[in-house]
Design a protein around this motif. Sequence first.
Motif, short mmCIF file in Angstrom:
data_model
loop_
_atom_site.label_atom_id
_atom_site.label_comp_id
_atom_site.label_asym_id
_atom_site.label_seq_id
_atom_site.Cartn_x
_atom_site.Cartn_y
_atom_site.Cartn_z
N ASP A 270 0.86 -1.16 -0.12
CA ASP A 270 -0.01 0.06 0.04
C ASP A 270 0.86 1.42 0.13
OD1 ASP A 270 -2.22 -1.62 0.07
OD2 ASP A 270 -2.72 -1.24 2.12
N ALA A 271 1.81 1.43 0.78
CA ALA A 271 2.78 2.45 0.76
C ALA A 271 3.28 2.71 -0.56
CB ALA A 271 3.87 2.10 1.77
N PHE A 272 4.00 1.65 -1.14
CA PHE A 272 4.57 2.01 -2.67
C PHE A 272 3.48 2.28 -3.72
CE2 PHE A 272 8.14 -0.25 -0.57
CZ PHE A 272 9.21 0.67 -0.98
N ASN A 273 2.18 1.92 -3.54
CA ASN A 273 1.24 2.33 -4.20
C ASN A 273 0.51 3.24 -4.16
OD1 ASN A 273 0.01 0.88 -6.61
ND2 ASN A 273 -1.81 -0.07 -5.38
N THR A 274 0.48 3.94 -3.12
CA THR A 274 -0.49 5.17 -2.74
C THR A 274 0.18 6.11 -2.11
OG1 THR A 274 -1.29 4.26 -0.54
CG2 THR A 274 -2.54 3.65 -2.54
N GLU A 275 1.23 6.05 -1.33
CA GLU A 275 2.08 7.39 -0.68
C GLU A 275 2.66 8.07 -1.52
OE1 GLU A 275 1.97 8.10 2.59
OE2 GLU A 275 0.58 6.38 2.97
N SER A 276 2.22 9.65 -1.69
CA SER A 276 2.61 10.56 -2.50
C SER A 276 4.20 10.63 -2.45
CB SER A 276 2.04 12.02 -2.14
OG SER A 276 2.31 12.04 -0.96
N LEU A 277 4.61 10.42 -1.53
CA LEU A 277 6.37 10.45 -1.53
C LEU A 277 6.92 9.64 -2.14
CD1 LEU A 277 6.85 11.53 2.44
CD2 LEU A 277 7.21 12.98 0.13
N LEU A 278 6.13 8.43 -2.26
CA LEU A 278 6.84 7.15 -3.03
C LEU A 278 6.34 6.95 -4.48
CD1 LEU A 278 6.61 4.63 -0.20
CD2 LEU A 278 8.54 5.95 -0.91
N THR A 279 5.14 7.68 -4.51
CA THR A 279 4.45 7.58 -6.19
C THR A 279 4.83 8.79 -6.78
OG1 THR A 279 2.47 8.31 -5.30
CG2 THR A 279 2.91 5.90 -5.27
N GLY A 280 5.22 9.89 -6.46
CA GLY A 280 5.48 11.18 -6.83
C GLY A 280 6.48 11.14 -8.14
N ARG A 281 7.33 10.03 -8.08
CA ARG A 281 8.07 9.93 -9.13
C ARG A 281 8.21 8.60 -9.84
NH1 ARG A 281 13.96 10.49 -6.40
NH2 ARG A 281 14.57 10.71 -8.22
N SER A 282 8.43 8.73 -11.22
CA SER A 282 8.28 7.46 -12.04
C SER A 282 9.20 6.30 -11.40
CB SER A 282 8.92 7.86 -13.60
OG SER A 282 9.03 6.66 -14.29
N PRO A 283 8.66 5.18 -11.62
CA PRO A 283 9.44 3.85 -11.08
C PRO A 283 10.89 4.10 -11.86
CG PRO A 283 7.16 3.30 -11.41
CD PRO A 283 7.38 4.60 -12.06
N ARG A 284 10.82 4.39 -13.08
CA ARG A 284 12.23 4.56 -13.71
C ARG A 284 13.05 5.42 -12.84
NH1 ARG A 284 8.64 5.20 -17.65
NH2 ARG A 284 9.33 7.25 -18.01
N TYR B 269 10.07 -8.71 1.66
CA TYR B 269 9.64 -7.38 1.96
C TYR B 269 10.18 -6.26 0.65
CZ TYR B 269 8.61 -9.09 6.27
OH TYR B 269 7.94 -10.12 7.13
N ALA B 270 11.16 -6.83 0.01
CA ALA B 270 11.77 -5.90 -1.03
C ALA B 270 10.88 -6.09 -2.26
CB ALA B 270 13.24 -6.40 -1.18
N ALA B 271 10.34 -7.27 -2.31
CA ALA B 271 9.49 -7.61 -3.56
C ALA B 271 8.28 -6.70 -3.40
CB ALA B 271 8.97 -9.32 -3.26
N ALA B 272 7.62 -6.32 -2.24
CA ALA B 272 6.68 -5.31 -2.32
C ALA B 272 7.08 -4.11 -3.07
CB ALA B 272 6.33 -5.07 -0.83
N ALA B 273 8.13 -3.78 -3.00
CA ALA B 273 8.48 -2.72 -3.91
C ALA B 273 8.99 -2.60 -5.47
CB ALA B 273 9.88 -1.81 -2.98
N ALA B 274 9.21 -3.92 -5.84
CA ALA B 274 9.67 -4.31 -7.00
C ALA B 274 9.36 -3.73 -8.18
CB ALA B 274 9.90 -5.94 -7.14
N TYR B 275 7.77 -3.46 -8.13
CA TYR B 275 7.24 -3.02 -9.20
C TYR B 275 7.24 -1.57 -9.31
CZ TYR B 275 5.53 -7.41 -10.97
OH TYR B 275 5.24 -8.87 -11.22
N TYR B 276 7.62 -0.91 -8.17
CA TYR B 276 7.81 0.53 -7.89
C TYR B 276 8.95 1.15 -8.13
CZ TYR B 276 3.31 -0.98 -6.65
OH TYR B 276 1.78 -1.85 -6.59
#
Length: 163
Positions: A50-64, A79-86
């Motif tokens: 949820d954090a990597f998917n919705t938090e503006s500090l984490l979603t404000g930049r392109s995953p690239r 736990y790292a896998a939760a961030a892998a798509y982001y």
Amino acid sequence: MSEECEGDITSRVREIRRQYEGEFDPKEYHATYYHTLDEEVKFFLKCYHDAFNTESLLTGRSPRQRRLLEFGCGPVPVYAAAAAYYTASLTMCEILPKNREELQAWMEGGEEALDWTPFFTYLASLMPPRNGEEVAERLRDVFQLVLPCDLTQREPLSPIRQK
């Protein structure tokens, strides 16, 4: 803090580290705490997702544009896998060589590597239509390396220099 107190703390930290290095077994840790996917781990994985998917500090930049450093990961890649798509790249840091070796073995798909399939399958359920193998492969795709680290040192990632 007095020099005597600092010395006591330093001595205690050395003793704990020596004990941890000598007695911690990643396979036993996995068998004890990660043999099944329990509600507590589900809770944390959902929070990370949820954090990597919705938090503006984490979603404000392109995953690239994102790079992730997981500090003190142990032998656990989930736990790292939760961030892998982001994120575009992921570096993991761990104090114990045994844990770094376990992570590296899993990242390379070694036959003796620990099995994290139920955890990746659960993460995939949070982001359909993916499946657990896709989550695992994405983690391997963004994974860069496992670095040694030590929070008891002035420069925890020394001799690595971050720019």
